[in-house]
Write a protein that holds these residues in place. Structure first.
Motif, PDB file in Angstrom:
ATOM      1  N   ASP A   1     -21.007  13.458   7.301  1.00 52.95           N
ATOM      2  CA  ASP A   1     -21.441  14.734   7.871  1.00 52.95           C
ATOM      3  C   ASP A   1     -22.231  14.402   9.132  1.00 52.95           C
ATOM      4  OD1 ASP A   1     -22.281  17.270   8.483  1.00 52.95           O
ATOM      5  OD2 ASP A   1     -23.232  17.673   6.553  1.00 52.95           O
ATOM      6  N   PRO A   2     -21.681  14.746  10.302  1.00 55.05           N
ATOM      7  CA  PRO A   2     -20.750  15.843  10.578  1.00 55.05           C
ATOM      8  C   PRO A   2     -19.331  15.447  10.979  1.00 55.05           C
ATOM      9  CG  PRO A   2     -21.975  15.363  12.555  1.00 55.05           C
ATOM     10  CD  PRO A   2     -22.406  14.344  11.529  1.00 55.05           C
ATOM     11  N   PHE A   3     -18.951  14.155  10.917  1.00 54.19           N
ATOM     12  CA  PHE A   3     -17.706  13.744  11.559  1.00 54.19           C
ATOM     13  C   PHE A   3     -16.472  13.781  10.656  1.00 54.19           C
ATOM     14  CE2 PHE A   3     -21.143  11.580  13.882  1.00 54.19           C
ATOM     15  CZ  PHE A   3     -20.921  12.099  15.148  1.00 54.19           C
ATOM     16  N   SER A   4     -16.655  13.861   9.347  1.00 52.65           N
ATOM     17  CA  SER A   4     -15.482  13.830   8.470  1.00 52.65           C
ATOM     18  C   SER A   4     -14.712  15.146   8.549  1.00 52.65           C
ATOM     19  CB  SER A   4     -15.904  13.556   7.025  1.00 52.65           C
ATOM     20  OG  SER A   4     -16.499  14.699   6.445  1.00 52.65           O
ATOM     21  N   LYS A   5     -13.489  15.110   8.062  1.00 59.07           N
ATOM     22  CA  LYS A   5     -12.608  16.282   8.121  1.00 59.07           C
ATOM     23  C   LYS A   5     -13.103  17.431   7.247  1.00 59.07           C
ATOM     24  CE  LYS A   5      -9.733  14.494   4.350  1.00 59.07           C
ATOM     25  NZ  LYS A   5      -8.435  13.905   3.987  1.00 59.07           N
ATOM     26  N   HIS A   6     -14.044  17.149   6.359  1.00 61.06           N
ATOM     27  CA  HIS A   6     -14.526  18.178   5.438  1.00 61.06           C
ATOM     28  C   HIS A   6     -15.511  19.146   6.092  1.00 61.06           C
ATOM     29  CE1 HIS A   6     -12.540  16.206   2.138  1.00 61.06           C
ATOM     30  NE2 HIS A   6     -13.151  15.073   2.412  1.00 61.06           N
ATOM     31  N   VAL A   7     -16.084  18.750   7.224  1.00 56.74           N
ATOM     32  CA  VAL A   7     -17.082  19.588   7.893  1.00 56.74           C
ATOM     33  C   VAL A   7     -16.417  20.297   9.069  1.00 56.74           C
ATOM     34  CG1 VAL A   7     -19.338  19.646   9.007  1.00 56.74           C
ATOM     35  CG2 VAL A   7     -18.878  17.964   7.199  1.00 56.74           C
ATOM     36  N   VAL A   8     -16.524  21.618   9.105  1.00 52.71           N
ATOM     37  CA  VAL A   8     -15.852  22.437  10.121  1.00 52.71           C
ATOM     38  C   VAL A   8     -16.891  22.990  11.097  1.00 52.71           C
ATOM     39  CG1 VAL A   8     -14.367  24.436  10.537  1.00 52.71           C
ATOM     40  CG2 VAL A   8     -14.069  23.057   8.457  1.00 52.71           C
ATOM     41  N   PHE A   9     -16.571  22.899  12.405  1.00 53.28           N
ATOM     42  CA  PHE A   9     -17.491  23.365  13.441  1.00 53.28           C
ATOM     43  C   PHE A   9     -16.830  24.409  14.327  1.00 53.28           C
ATOM     44  CE2 PHE A   9     -19.363  19.357  12.251  1.00 53.28           C
ATOM     45  CZ  PHE A   9     -20.729  19.581  12.377  1.00 53.28           C
ATOM     46  N   ASN A  10     -17.670  25.235  14.916  1.00 48.64           N
ATOM     47  CA  ASN A  10     -17.251  26.170  15.955  1.00 48.64           C
ATOM     48  C   ASN A  10     -17.784  25.697  17.296  1.00 48.64           C
ATOM     49  OD1 ASN A  10     -15.668  28.102  14.749  1.00 48.64           O
ATOM     50  ND2 ASN A  10     -17.386  29.440  14.202  1.00 48.64           N
ATOM     51  N   LEU A  11     -16.975  25.815  18.341  1.00 48.43           N
ATOM     52  CA  LEU A  11     -17.431  25.496  19.688  1.00 48.43           C
ATOM     53  C   LEU A  11     -18.075  26.745  20.285  1.00 48.43           C
ATOM     54  CD1 LEU A  11     -17.571  23.555  22.109  1.00 48.43           C
ATOM     55  CD2 LEU A  11     -15.304  24.400  22.794  1.00 48.43           C
ATOM     56  N   LYS A  12     -19.358  26.630  20.637  1.00 48.84           N
ATOM     57  CA  LYS A  12     -20.091  27.762  21.197  1.00 48.84           C
ATOM     58  C   LYS A  12     -19.847  27.859  22.705  1.00 48.84           C
ATOM     59  CE  LYS A  12     -24.332  28.176  19.696  1.00 48.84           C
ATOM     60  NZ  LYS A  12     -25.729  27.803  19.341  1.00 48.84           N
ATOM     61  N   ALA A  13     -20.221  28.987  23.274  1.00 52.78           N
ATOM     62  CA  ALA A  13     -19.992  29.237  24.698  1.00 52.78           C
ATOM     63  C   ALA A  13     -20.723  28.236  25.584  1.00 52.78           C
ATOM     64  CB  ALA A  13     -20.428  30.660  25.047  1.00 52.78           C
ATOM     65  N   ASP A  14     -21.860  27.715  25.108  1.00 50.96           N
ATOM     66  CA  ASP A  14     -22.635  26.768  25.921  1.00 50.96           C
ATOM     67  C   ASP A  14     -22.134  25.330  25.777  1.00 50.96           C
ATOM     68  OD1 ASP A  14     -23.424  26.162  23.375  1.00 50.96           O
ATOM     69  OD2 ASP A  14     -25.557  26.539  23.683  1.00 50.96           O
ATOM     70  N   GLY A  15     -21.027  25.146  25.044  1.00 54.78           N
ATOM     71  CA  GLY A  15     -20.452  23.816  24.906  1.00 54.78           C
ATOM     72  C   GLY A  15     -20.966  23.022  23.725  1.00 54.78           C
ATOM     73  N   THR A  16     -21.915  23.580  22.985  1.00 48.99           N
ATOM     74  CA  THR A  16     -22.429  22.898  21.800  1.00 48.99           C
ATOM     75  C   THR A  16     -21.656  23.360  20.565  1.00 48.99           C
ATOM     76  OG1 THR A  16     -24.111  24.598  21.431  1.00 48.99           O
ATOM     77  CG2 THR A  16     -24.729  22.704  22.807  1.00 48.99           C
ATOM     78  N   PHE A  17     -21.870  22.646  19.468  1.00 49.13           N
ATOM     79  CA  PHE A  17     -21.163  22.962  18.232  1.00 49.13           C
ATOM     80  C   PHE A  17     -22.132  23.493  17.185  1.00 49.13           C
ATOM     81  CE2 PHE A  17     -18.428  19.948  20.359  1.00 49.13           C
ATOM     82  CZ  PHE A  17     -17.146  20.395  20.069  1.00 49.13           C
ATOM     83  N   GLU A  18     -21.637  24.376  16.348  1.00 52.76           N
ATOM     84  CA  GLU A  18     -22.414  24.835  15.207  1.00 52.76           C
ATOM     85  C   GLU A  18     -21.557  24.726  13.955  1.00 52.76           C
ATOM     86  OE1 GLU A  18     -23.530  28.896  15.418  1.00 52.76           O
ATOM     87  OE2 GLU A  18     -21.489  29.659  15.689  1.00 52.76           O
ATOM     88  N   SER A  19     -22.200  24.389  12.855  1.00 58.16           N
ATOM     89  CA  SER A  19     -21.472  24.216  11.602  1.00 58.16           C
ATOM     90  C   SER A  19     -20.956  25.554  11.098  1.00 58.16           C
ATOM     91  CB  SER A  19     -22.384  23.584  10.549  1.00 58.16           C
ATOM     92  OG  SER A  19     -21.714  23.486   9.317  1.00 58.16           O
TER      93      SER A  19
END
Length: 346
Positions: free
Chosen positions: A155-173
């Motif tokens: 966590d956070p790089f395995s396939k089991h953790v899903v992220f959204n790409l935010k407008a500012d270019g950062t990721f949120e779980s």
């Protein structure tokens, strides 16, 4: 290809995956799943892109990068690059013959854009729920660094953790694969291991703690270490007055073997064993041990080292360079000799 001496130390995989708090069984992932995922994730990446954690100031852990990961049959070989500290692009080294308080330190330059460090190797055998630290040139296994690397990958790089790409270019779980609708699911990554302890000596010592009449201590005193040198001098004084420790004694150290009567509770003995295992889990040193003589068992000494699944093996491998063993040759050789090597844990 050439025969090289390697020391293998086995560990049990105690936990691996994403867990619900308080659970001892992973909710997502296992050793095979995580290693396959790491193999896929690292494909095509540059070494510099494989960091999974940052080391905060004040932490003794070394930063690490993924040098290689190979799968052959059902086994895996993980090779990490352990970064050594630098000072303005140079690696400091001390002259061991200089004096305490005025030590001579040399700054050794490194090639611009490179990361100084050393390689460590880990042979995973998931079917046995174990892995072995494989040591060639270095006295450290890098075991704790590897634990941190794999845990931080889950966590956070395995396939089991899903992220959204935010407008500012950062990721949120966003959640966990296959369970995105469960907004209350809260998992945490775990990867932990412990020395593979063979049944025998340690169990017998603990079961008979009240019958221990003597403890035999084997240790190596380094003559470049002032405290060790003073301890050896006191030992010699106790043995025979007038003997002075020569400055010509080897800096590599003196092997010392002494015994003493002792009375330990089971709790004290467990603490001693735990402390010894902790200090020896990452070491190839053979002359660092405790032996126990038990009443009624004449001429028998039970050594703590007899309970650790560790041994030296001649491996026919090739090197990519002076530091790095070729991963393909190493995993093929380990798998080829696996039946013989795995006798250590049977």
């Amino acid at each position: 290809m050439a025969l090289e001496k390697a020391t293998l130390t086995f560990y049990k995989v105690d936990s691996c995956g994403l867990y619900k708090w308080g659970d001892h069984t992973p909710f997502l992932g296992d050793t095979v799943d995580i290693l396959d995922d790491l193999l896929s994730w690292s494909s095509g990446k540059g070494v510099a892109q494989t960091a999974t954690y940052q080391v905060p100031k004040g932490n003794d852990l070394l930063p690490s990068l993924l040098l290689d990961i190979k799968k052959a049959g059902n086994n895996y070989l993980l090779t990490l690059w352990n970064q050594t500290p630098t000072q303005q692009g140079s690696v400091p080294s001390v002259d061991p013959n200089s004096s305490v308080g005025s030590a001579s330190v040399t700054m050794n330059g490194t090639k611009k854009g490179t990361i100084p460090g050393f390689a460590t190797y880990f042979w995973f055998i998931p079917s046995e729920r174990v892995f072995a630290c494989v040591q060639f040139d270095h006295s450290t296994t890098g075991h704790k660094v590897m634990e941190k690397y794999v845990k931080s990958f889950i966590d956070p790089f395995s396939k089991h953790v899903v992220f959204n790409l935010k407008a500012d270019g950062t990721f949120e779980s966003k959640g966990y694969a296959g369970h995105l609708s469960d907004k209350h699911l809260n998992l945490h990554p775990k990867f932990s291991s412990s020395l593979f302890r063979k049944p025998g000596n340690t169990d017998h010592i603990l079961d008979n703690h009240a019958m221990i009449e003597q403890v035999v201590r084997k240790t190596n005193l380094e003559m470049k270490n002032t405290a060790d040198k003073q301890l050896l001098q006191r030992m010699m004084d106790a043995f025979r007055r007038g003997i002075n420790i020569s400055s010509k004694l080897p800096a590599s150290g003196i092997n010392v073997n002494y015994q003493m009567p002792i009375d330990l509770t089971r709790q004290e003995l467990e603490a001693l064993i735990k402390d010894w295992e902790k200090s020896n889990s990452n070491s190839k040193v053979q002359w660092d041990d405790y032996g126990f003589k038990i009443k009624g068992e004449m001429n028998k000494i039970y050594w703590l080292s007899g309970s650790i699944a560790r041994d030296g093996f001649d491996l026919d491998v090739s090197r990519q360079n002076a530091e790095v063993i070729d991963s393909n040759s190493l995993i093929q050789e380990l798998n080829k000799k696996s039946q013989y090597i795995l006798r250590l844990i049977k």
